[in-house]
Design a protein around this motif. Structure first.
Motif, short mmCIF file in Angstrom:
data_model
loop_
_atom_site.label_atom_id
_atom_site.label_comp_id
_atom_site.label_asym_id
_atom_site.label_seq_id
_atom_site.Cartn_x
_atom_site.Cartn_y
_atom_site.Cartn_z
N SER A 129 -2.55 -4.26 6.18
CA SER A 129 -1.40 -4.03 5.37
C SER A 129 -0.73 -2.68 5.88
O SER A 129 -1.36 -1.69 5.90
CB SER A 129 -1.30 -4.30 4.22
OG SER A 129 -0.15 -4.24 3.58
N GLU A 130 0.72 -2.82 5.88
CA GLU A 130 1.54 -1.38 5.95
C GLU A 130 1.56 -0.59 4.69
O GLU A 130 1.27 0.42 4.70
CB GLU A 130 2.92 -1.64 6.47
CG GLU A 130 2.99 -2.41 7.76
CD GLU A 130 2.91 -1.48 8.97
OE1 GLU A 130 3.13 -0.23 9.08
OE2 GLU A 130 2.46 -1.92 10.12
N GLU A 131 1.31 -1.17 3.73
CA GLU A 131 1.59 -0.72 2.34
C GLU A 131 0.24 -0.40 1.74
O GLU A 131 -0.56 -1.30 1.62
CB GLU A 131 2.34 -1.72 1.52
CG GLU A 131 3.74 -1.86 1.86
CD GLU A 131 4.68 -0.60 1.84
OE1 GLU A 131 4.58 0.11 0.91
OE2 GLU A 131 5.50 -0.40 2.82
N LEU A 132 0.05 0.87 1.05
CA LEU A 132 -1.24 1.14 0.61
C LEU A 132 -1.32 0.22 -0.84
O LEU A 132 -2.44 -0.17 -1.11
CB LEU A 132 -1.44 2.61 0.14
CG LEU A 132 -2.38 2.97 -0.53
CD1 LEU A 132 -3.61 2.94 0.03
CD2 LEU A 132 -2.09 4.57 -0.91
#
Length: 127
Positions: free
Chosen positions: A45-48
């Motif tokens: 995923s791009e988001e943490l």
């Protein structure tokens, strides 16, 4: 880890893997253990925050050689089972373990929103 033994229509697929990390603590002089675990850390995923929101928080109260009472909350289950207008109470589980001689009998009740409820039974024999 594993490998796909046969292929469907000559399609090779990667097997899913689940990397987990967790920590628990039993404070001195208290009969309770608190824990938190993150799962699917290897989720791409791009988001943490997409990775961090996949957690389980738990508490276990133990009376040695008698019984244990457990409570847990799985945020990933809650989000995956959320209803249209409400997130409901999915992801919450309650459990009870009873110790008798060399045996431990466990029962857990999980809330799964519209899917119904999940009941798990276990017997452990310590030889």
């Amino acid at each position: 880890m594993g490998r796909q033994l046969t292929y469907y229509n000559d399609t090779k697929e990667n097997l899913p893997a689940n990397l987990e990390i967790g920590i628990s603590n039993k404070p001195k002089h208290l009969p309770i253990t608190l824990g938190v675990r993150w799962h699917h850390i290897n989720y791409r995923s791009e988001e943490l925050m997409d990775r961090l929101k996949r957690f389980v928080a738990s508490a276990e109260f133990i009376r040695p050689n008698r019984f244990a009472v457990r409570l847990s909350y799985d945020n990933d289950v809650r989000e995956n089972l959320a209803l249209e207008n409400s997130s409901g109470i999915g992801g919450i589980a309650l459990g009870l373990g009873i110790f008798w001689n060399d045996f431990r009998f466990d029962y857990a009740f999980g809330l799964m929103n519209d899917l119904g409820n999940l009941h798990r039974f276990g017997v452990v024999w310590q030889m």
